[in-house]
Structures are given as structure tokens and as C-alpha cells.
Design an enzyme around this catalytic site. Structure first.
Site, PDB file in Angstrom:
ATOM      1  N   VAL A  83       0.844  -1.199   0.000  1.00  0.00           N
ATOM      2  CA  VAL A  83       0.000   0.000   0.000  1.00  0.00           C
ATOM      3  C   VAL A  83       0.878   1.248   0.000  1.00  0.00           C
ATOM      4  O   VAL A  83       0.561   2.243  -0.656  1.00  0.00           O
ATOM      5  CB  VAL A  83      -0.964   0.004   1.210  1.00  0.00           C
ATOM      6  N   CYS A  84       1.979   1.206   0.716  1.00  0.00           N
ATOM      7  CA  CYS A  84       2.845   2.380   0.894  1.00  0.00           C
ATOM      8  C   CYS A  84       3.245   3.047  -0.423  1.00  0.00           C
ATOM      9  O   CYS A  84       3.098   4.271  -0.547  1.00  0.00           O
ATOM     10  CB  CYS A  84       4.087   2.009   1.697  1.00  0.00           C
TER      11      CYS A  84
END
Length: 188
Positions: A47-48
Site C-alpha cells: 500500500v505504501c
């Protein structure tokens, strides 16, 4: 402990920023400026990079608004550089990444997951006086939206520049604001 309205605590972190040598950043470097501290769990994750890329697409706009941006994880500045050099998403990013391997920033902002040594997914906006004005924190699997962050920063800047005014829900720049008074109680 409430963090909104509190003063940013002293810190020193080594940064990586594309096109520059490694450099140190402290709380003194943001004095007189708006700043975003964008915490994420770790480099080389899932996700980062989507969040960091989204924020990176808004960086020039944020700079024009007088806002400096720092991506922060408990990785080292060396890891940040390696991720930048190997990821198509991350190598487009112009803002600085702070290494927080000693957990100073993560503890200062109360986002450290001690049992894992990782920071939570959290965003903080600090005003030119070093006061934390905005905070957002989500679970690890839920990414943030830079458009909403920009909207909130604009609102915080408006409120700072216009004492006695507040920004209602969904406020956008140029929209009506409110002047809190007894006359409005129960009428909104």
C-alpha cells in the site's frame, strides 16, 4: 495524550531526497513553514508506494502552498535510497524521506508499534509555529488520499489566516465559511 494542538518535539533524522546527498533534518528546519509528516510502515511494501506516489503527484502544489513534505518510516535513509533507485513509483517522488531507525519521530508522534518496530500509517500537518494542526491515522491495509490532505491543509491555512472563521464539512477553497456565534447554535 492529545497530540492536536501540541508542539512538535525535537528530533534529528537523516533524509534521502532525489538529486541530493543525504542530509539531516531537525524541527528547526520547519520553523516558519507548514510541514507534512507522512508516516508509513516500511519501504518495499504494498500500500505504501501507492500512497507515496499519490502524495508525490501533489508535491509541486503543496510546495506552492508553502508546505514541505517528509515521508517517514523506521527504515534507514540507505533503504529509502535503494527503494527510490529500484521502484518505478518511488523514483518519481521529489520530497524527502526521513530515516527513523531510532524511532525518535515515531515515538514523538505516538505512532510506533513497539512490538514490530514499525510506524503506523499516519499523517500529521504542522503549522509554521510548530504546532500539530491535523492528524489522520488508518489501519495498515487502508491507504490515504492526497486530495483530501490538500483540502484539509487549505482549510487549516484559511483558519489560521482568518481568525474567527471556521471551515464546515466538505469545505473547498472559495466556499463559504462560518463565524461561530450563539446565533448559529441549533440553526445549522
Amino acid at each position: 495524550m492529545g497530540i492536536i494542538g501540541s508542539q512538535i518535539k525535537p528530533f534529528k533524522a537523516t533524509a534521502f531526497q532525489a538529486g541530493k546527498d543525504f542530509f539531516d533534518v531537525t524541527e528547526k528546519d520547519i520553523e516558519g513553514k507548514w510541514a507534512v509528516f507522512f508516516f508509513y510502515p516500511a519501504d518495499f511494501t504494498f500500500v505504501c508506494p501507492t500512497e507515496l506516489e499519490d502524495l508525490g503527484e501533489h508535491y509541486d502544489m503543496l510546495q506552492k502552498m508553502g508546505v514541505e513534505v517528509f515521508g517517514v518510516s523506521t527504515d534507514t535513509h540507505f533503504s529509502h535510497k535503494a527503494w527510490h533507485d529500484t521502484s518505478d513509483k518511488i523514483n518519481k517522488i521529489k520530497y524527502a524521506f526521513l530515516g527513523d531507525q531510532l524511532h525518535t519521530l515515531s515515538k514523538n508522534f505516538d505512532v510506533l508499534r513497539e512490538e514490530m518496530g514499525l510506524a503506523d500509517r499516519a499523517t500529521f500537518v504542522v503549522d509554521p509555529d510548530g504546532v500539530i494542526q491535523l492528524m489522520e491515522q488508518t489501519c495498515e491495509g487502508v491507504g490515504r488520499n492526497a486530495n483530501e490532505l490538500v483540502r484539509k491543509i487549505r482549510a487549516a491555512q484559511y483558519v489560521r489566516e482568518n481568525p474567527g472563521q471556521v471551515c464546515p464539512a466538505k469545505w473547498e477553497e472559495g466556499s463559504d465559511t462560518l463565524a461561530p456565534s450563539l446565533d448559529l447554535v441549533g440553526k445549522i
